[in-house]
Design a protein around this motif. Structure first.
Motif, PDB file in Angstrom:
ATOM      1  N   LEU A 113      57.170 -29.063  19.418  1.00 61.26           N
ATOM      2  CA  LEU A 113      58.170 -30.065  19.040  1.00 61.26           C
ATOM      3  C   LEU A 113      57.784 -30.773  17.749  1.00 61.26           C
ATOM      4  O   LEU A 113      58.662 -31.189  16.978  1.00 61.26           O
ATOM      5  N   GLN A 114      56.482 -30.919  17.484  1.00 58.61           N
ATOM      6  CA  GLN A 114      56.070 -31.487  16.204  1.00 58.61           C
ATOM      7  C   GLN A 114      56.415 -30.531  15.060  1.00 58.61           C
ATOM      8  O   GLN A 114      56.838 -30.956  13.984  1.00 58.61           O
ATOM      9  N   LEU A 115      56.245 -29.237  15.297  1.00 59.53           N
ATOM     10  CA  LEU A 115      56.643 -28.253  14.289  1.00 59.53           C
ATOM     11  C   LEU A 115      58.156 -28.255  14.096  1.00 59.53           C
ATOM     12  O   LEU A 115      58.653 -28.125  12.972  1.00 59.53           O
ATOM     13  N   PHE A 116      58.903 -28.388  15.200  1.00 55.83           N
ATOM     14  CA  PHE A 116      60.362 -28.485  15.105  1.00 55.83           C
ATOM     15  C   PHE A 116      60.762 -29.733  14.321  1.00 55.83           C
ATOM     16  O   PHE A 116      61.685 -29.702  13.505  1.00 55.83           O
ATOM     17  N   ALA A 117      60.052 -30.827  14.565  1.00 59.85           N
ATOM     18  CA  ALA A 117      60.325 -32.066  13.828  1.00 59.85           C
ATOM     19  C   ALA A 117      60.018 -31.905  12.343  1.00 59.85           C
ATOM     20  O   ALA A 117      60.723 -32.455  11.489  1.00 59.85           O
ATOM     21  N   GLU A 118      58.993 -31.131  12.019  1.00 59.24           N
ATOM     22  CA  GLU A 118      58.575 -30.949  10.626  1.00 59.24           C
ATOM     23  C   GLU A 118      59.529 -30.031   9.863  1.00 59.24           C
ATOM     24  O   GLU A 118      59.880 -30.309   8.718  1.00 59.24           O
ATOM     25  N   HIS A 119      59.948 -28.935  10.502  1.00 58.61           N
ATOM     26  CA  HIS A 119      60.664 -27.887   9.763  1.00 58.61           C
ATOM     27  C   HIS A 119      62.164 -27.805  10.056  1.00 58.61           C
ATOM     28  O   HIS A 119      62.906 -27.234   9.250  1.00 58.61           O
ATOM     29  N   ASP A 120      62.604 -28.345  11.187  1.00 53.41           N
ATOM     30  CA  ASP A 120      64.003 -28.137  11.591  1.00 53.41           C
ATOM     31  C   ASP A 120      64.766 -29.437  11.818  1.00 53.41           C
ATOM     32  O   ASP A 120      65.877 -29.408  12.331  1.00 53.41           O
ATOM     33  N   THR A 121      64.163 -30.564  11.461  1.00 54.25           N
ATOM     34  CA  THR A 121      64.795 -31.858  11.704  1.00 54.25           C
ATOM     35  C   THR A 121      64.890 -32.644  10.399  1.00 54.25           C
ATOM     36  O   THR A 121      63.942 -32.681   9.613  1.00 54.25           O
ATOM     37  N   SER A 141      57.372 -36.815   9.348  1.00 56.06           N
ATOM     38  CA  SER A 141      57.776 -36.195  10.609  1.00 56.06           C
ATOM     39  C   SER A 141      56.885 -36.600  11.773  1.00 56.06           C
ATOM     40  O   SER A 141      57.302 -36.531  12.934  1.00 56.06           O
ATOM     41  N   THR A 142      55.648 -37.031  11.490  1.00 52.53           N
ATOM     42  CA  THR A 142      54.759 -37.450  12.577  1.00 52.53           C
ATOM     43  C   THR A 142      55.258 -38.713  13.266  1.00 52.53           C
ATOM     44  O   THR A 142      54.825 -39.028  14.380  1.00 52.53           O
ATOM     45  N   TRP A 143      56.182 -39.439  12.626  1.00 50.16           N
ATOM     46  CA  TRP A 143      56.756 -40.617  13.280  1.00 50.16           C
ATOM     47  C   TRP A 143      57.529 -40.227  14.538  1.00 50.16           C
ATOM     48  O   TRP A 143      57.783 -41.063  15.407  1.00 50.16           O
ATOM     49  N   PHE A 144      57.901 -38.954  14.621  1.00 47.68           N
ATOM     50  CA  PHE A 144      58.541 -38.446  15.835  1.00 47.68           C
ATOM     51  C   PHE A 144      57.728 -38.802  17.072  1.00 47.68           C
ATOM     52  O   PHE A 144      58.274 -39.165  18.128  1.00 47.68           O
ATOM     53  N   GLN A 145      56.388 -38.729  16.952  1.00 44.17           N
ATOM     54  CA  GLN A 145      55.544 -38.961  18.117  1.00 44.17           C
ATOM     55  C   GLN A 145      55.406 -40.439  18.480  1.00 44.17           C
ATOM     56  O   GLN A 145      54.774 -40.782  19.483  1.00 44.17           O
ATOM     57  N   LEU A 177      68.479 -30.347  22.998  1.00 45.54           N
ATOM     58  CA  LEU A 177      68.135 -29.574  21.797  1.00 45.54           C
ATOM     59  C   LEU A 177      68.882 -28.254  21.762  1.00 45.54           C
ATOM     60  O   LEU A 177      69.294 -27.793  20.680  1.00 45.54           O
ATOM     61  N   ILE A 178      69.063 -27.630  22.923  1.00 45.47           N
ATOM     62  CA  ILE A 178      69.822 -26.374  22.967  1.00 45.47           C
ATOM     63  C   ILE A 178      71.244 -26.615  22.469  1.00 45.47           C
ATOM     64  O   ILE A 178      71.791 -25.835  21.680  1.00 45.47           O
ATOM     65  N   PHE A 179      71.838 -27.698  22.912  1.00 48.75           N
ATOM     66  CA  PHE A 179      73.205 -28.036  22.479  1.00 48.75           C
ATOM     67  C   PHE A 179      73.233 -28.339  20.977  1.00 48.75           C
ATOM     68  O   PHE A 179      74.145 -27.895  20.258  1.00 48.75           O
ATOM     69  N   ALA A 180      72.223 -29.073  20.488  1.00 46.55           N
ATOM     70  CA  ALA A 180      72.216 -29.500  19.085  1.00 46.55           C
ATOM     71  C   ALA A 180      72.100 -28.325  18.124  1.00 46.55           C
ATOM     72  O   ALA A 180      72.715 -28.324  17.054  1.00 46.55           O
ATOM     73  N   TRP A 210      69.159 -36.341  17.453  1.00 46.75           N
ATOM     74  CA  TRP A 210      69.151 -35.405  18.580  1.00 46.75           C
ATOM     75  C   TRP A 210      67.759 -35.332  19.201  1.00 46.75           C
ATOM     76  O   TRP A 210      67.616 -35.317  20.434  1.00 46.75           O
ATOM     77  N   LEU A 211      66.744 -35.273  18.358  1.00 45.60           N
ATOM     78  CA  LEU A 211      65.373 -35.226  18.853  1.00 45.60           C
ATOM     79  C   LEU A 211      65.016 -36.534  19.546  1.00 45.60           C
ATOM     80  O   LEU A 211      64.284 -36.555  20.538  1.00 45.60           O
ATOM     81  N   ALA A 212      65.556 -37.641  19.030  1.00 45.18           N
ATOM     82  CA  ALA A 212      65.321 -38.946  19.661  1.00 45.18           C
ATOM     83  C   ALA A 212      65.949 -38.990  21.057  1.00 45.18           C
ATOM     84  O   ALA A 212      65.345 -39.520  22.001  1.00 45.18           O
TER      85      ALA A 212
END
Length: 448
Positions: free
Chosen positions: A266-274, A285-289, A337-340, A354-356
């Protein structure tokens, strides 16, 4: 001597609260950066011209078991090994405290080892040695700080569950600030600034614990004499409690295997796909955590209010039921996430909202499982085995965390919708299994 109270709880609870807060600041600060550090810097450096002691042998061993590994898959495997072993060593830390050092000396030893580990992260060459220090230190620290929370309260004290909830908020206060500070320093100014900040946090936690000893009351540890009487065998009721806790610990494995994707895929998803832009400014992107602990602060009062309302009406949910519900919520979060991503084009980033939302739902699931599990272990464990059984509870998290690394190694090999569906099925299936065995588990661990 009667312990002093603050806000209706012993002052010692708040000493442990801030000790754990800074320890978690150090752990989650380092974890926020770990997968990004490996995928964006360390692994490539280790495979080219930088000496990283032991790395080639570790990679060779993992590839001997799993075949050739991409950079992401190798990072996921190392992440799983590290976070898994962090929860494996508390079993031995609990035994060390029960039989040799006592809980307080074990916590102090663990704090010192972890501080050394964080500062060793400043040099690529000592990366694996740093992880070893962190693993061993956490083993001494983790189980023994939690058992001291329970020891502040006499048997039957109704404040115990609330104490573990407060303690859990300390964990998440540290977890909230660490990605904001360590993550920002690491991503914007250099990896080692982030790791160094984590080390400073660990030292602050150690100082608070040392200066707060007088508020923890008498150390309950008494080293057995050489001619001590052999303890009586476990009673039938104690064996039932032991069996029930073991069954829950086994079911707990899959929960953590899915949940720990937060720091991995999910951190990789936050970095590359969000998309993290807001008002023209891009957040690290680390603020996701930091979202997960932030939601915990918002949700804990709400859950507490709902729980008290149910209790006043005589329909309080059992601990086992809460844990099953928590696992199902974790599975449901990945449907977001699947829906998004289902309607998005290839390489199109989704909004961080969406990740939030996904994080909000699995955080609610976490709150129905993790603190409830800790409280349950402290309540039903035979007193002479509480340290070891708390370690056993964390042992289930070891298997879950290692499994998270293995599952995460498929992240690049599967369509993202399929990967997130796999996580959803694993978590929801765990919740359904706990519900299926609920009558037997409740009988084993008592009315809770």
């Amino acid at each position: 001597m009667k312990k002093k109270n603050l806000f209706g709880h012993p002052i010692g609870l708040f000493v442990l609260f801030f000790t754990e807060m800074w320890e978690r600041f150090s752990y989650y600060g380092m974890r926020a950066l770990l997968v990004l550090y490996m995928t964006q810097h360390l692994i490539q450096a280790a495979q080219t011209d930088t000496i990283v002691f032991g790395f080639a042998k570790l990679q060779s061993g993992l590839e001997g078991l799993f075949g050739p590994l991409s950079t992401q898959a190798l990072a996921s495997q190392i992440y799983g090994l590290y976070t898994g072993l962090v929860y494996f060593t508390p079993l031995f830390g609990g035994i060390l405290a029960d039989r040799i050092l006592g809980p307080r000396k074990s916590v102090i030893l663990g704090s010192v080892l972890m501080a050394i580990g964080h500062f060793l992260m400043a040099a690529e060459a000592f990366f694996l040695l740093a992880l070893l220090f962190l693993i061993l230190g956490n083993g001494c620290f983790k189980a023994n700080i939690s058992t001291q929370v329970g020891s502040l309260y006499p048997p039957g004290d109704l404040r115990r569950d609330g104490a573990f909830t407060i303690f859990y908020m300390g964990i998440n206060l540290g977890a909230f600030f660490s990605p904001l500070i360590c993550g920002t320093l690491g991503q914007r100014y250099g990896w080692h600034y982030g790791f160094g900040a984590a080390g400073i946090g660990m030292l602050l936690g150690l100082l608070i614990y040392l200066f707060g000893q007088k508020y923890l009351g008498e150390d309950q540890f008494v080293k057995p004499a050489e001619n001590a009487i052999v303890p009586a065998p476990l009673t039938v009721k104690e064996w039932q409690a032991l069996g029930g806790l073991t069954a829950l610990a086994v079911l707990n494995i899959l929960f953590w295997a899915v949940y720990e994707q937060q720091g991995n895929t999910l951190q990789l998803f936050a970095e590359h796909d969000t998309d993290w832009h807001i008002l023209g400014w891009e957040m690290p992107s680390t603020w996701f955590q930091s979202l997960n602990p932030a939601f915990i602060f918002l949700l804990v009062p709400l859950i507490d209010r709902v729980s008290r309302h149910h209790a006043s009406q005589g329909r309080q949910s059992s601990s086992v039921g809460k844990m099953a519900f928590g696992s199902i919520l974790l599975g449901a979060s990945f449907l977001i996430l699947i829906f998004a991503i289902s309607g998005s084009e290839t390489n199109q980033k989704i909004s961080f909202l969406w990740l939030a939302l996904c994080t909000l739902i699995y955080t609610l699931g976490e709150l129905y499982l993790s603190p409830v599990g800790l409280s349950l272990v402290s309540k039903v464990s035979p007193p002479r085995l509480v340290g070891m059984l708390m370690g056993m509870w964390f042992l289930s998290t070891f298997f879950g965390n290692y499994l998270s690394g293995y599952i995460g190694s498929f992240y690049e090999q599967m369509p993202k919708q399929d990967f997130f569906l796999l996580l959803a099925v694993l978590a929801a299936g765990t919740g359904l299994a706990i519900f299926a065995f609920k009558p037997l588990l409740k009988k084993a661990v008592g009315s809770d």
